[in-house]
Every structure is written in C-alpha cells, then in structure tokens.
Scaffold this motif. Structure first.
Motif, PDB file in Angstrom:
ATOM      1  N   THR A   5       0.777  -1.247   0.168  1.00  0.00           N
ATOM      2  CA  THR A   5       0.011  -0.016  -0.002  1.00  0.00           C
ATOM      3  C   THR A   5       0.950   1.081  -0.070  1.00  0.00           C
ATOM      4  O   THR A   5       0.253   2.210  -0.248  1.00  0.00           O
ATOM      5  N   VAL A   6       2.056   1.263   0.669  1.00  0.00           N
ATOM      6  CA  VAL A   6       2.967   2.300   0.426  1.00  0.00           C
ATOM      7  C   VAL A   6       3.299   2.783  -0.908  1.00  0.00           C
ATOM      8  O   VAL A   6       3.147   4.024  -1.392  1.00  0.00           O
ATOM      9  N   ARG A  11      -3.089   5.015   2.357  1.00  0.00           N
ATOM     10  CA  ARG A  11      -2.750   5.131   3.554  1.00  0.00           C
ATOM     11  C   ARG A  11      -3.396   4.145   4.366  1.00  0.00           C
ATOM     12  O   ARG A  11      -4.526   3.810   4.087  1.00  0.00           O
TER      13      ARG A  11
END
Length: 57
Positions: A5-6, A11
């Motif tokens: 997800t980064v 977030r």
C-alpha cells in the motif's frame, strides 16, 4: 507491479478510525436515512391522496 500500500499511495487506516466510522454510520446515519426515506414516502402518499383522492376499495 505494486506490491504494497505504501507504493500505491494508499494510507493504512487504523482500527480506531474504522470503529468510529462504523459507529457514525450505524448509530447516526442509518436511522436518519431510514427516517428520511419513510417520511418521504409517507409524504408522497399523503400528497397523492390530496390530489387524486383516497384509495377506493
């Protein structure tokens, strides 16, 4: 390919935020929305009966 997800720019949402969102939706938004829907339907039936008369059986 994006693997986490980064890298995707998303977030991570903490559990406490999820709980607050659920409480707001379940305790406040759902009953208000249900009241608006039922009230709007009742009002529309009332107005239609004023215009077209009561139902005949």
């Amino acid at each position: 390919m994006v693997t986490n997800t980064v890298e995707a720019g998303v977030r991570a949402v903490p559990k406490s935020d999820e709980r607050w969102a659920f409480l707001v939706l379940a305790v406040f938004l759902a009953p208000i929305l249900a009241g608006v829907i039922v009230g709007g339907f009742g009002f529309s039936v009332w107005m239609l009966q004023l215009v077209f008369g009561p139902p005949t059986g």
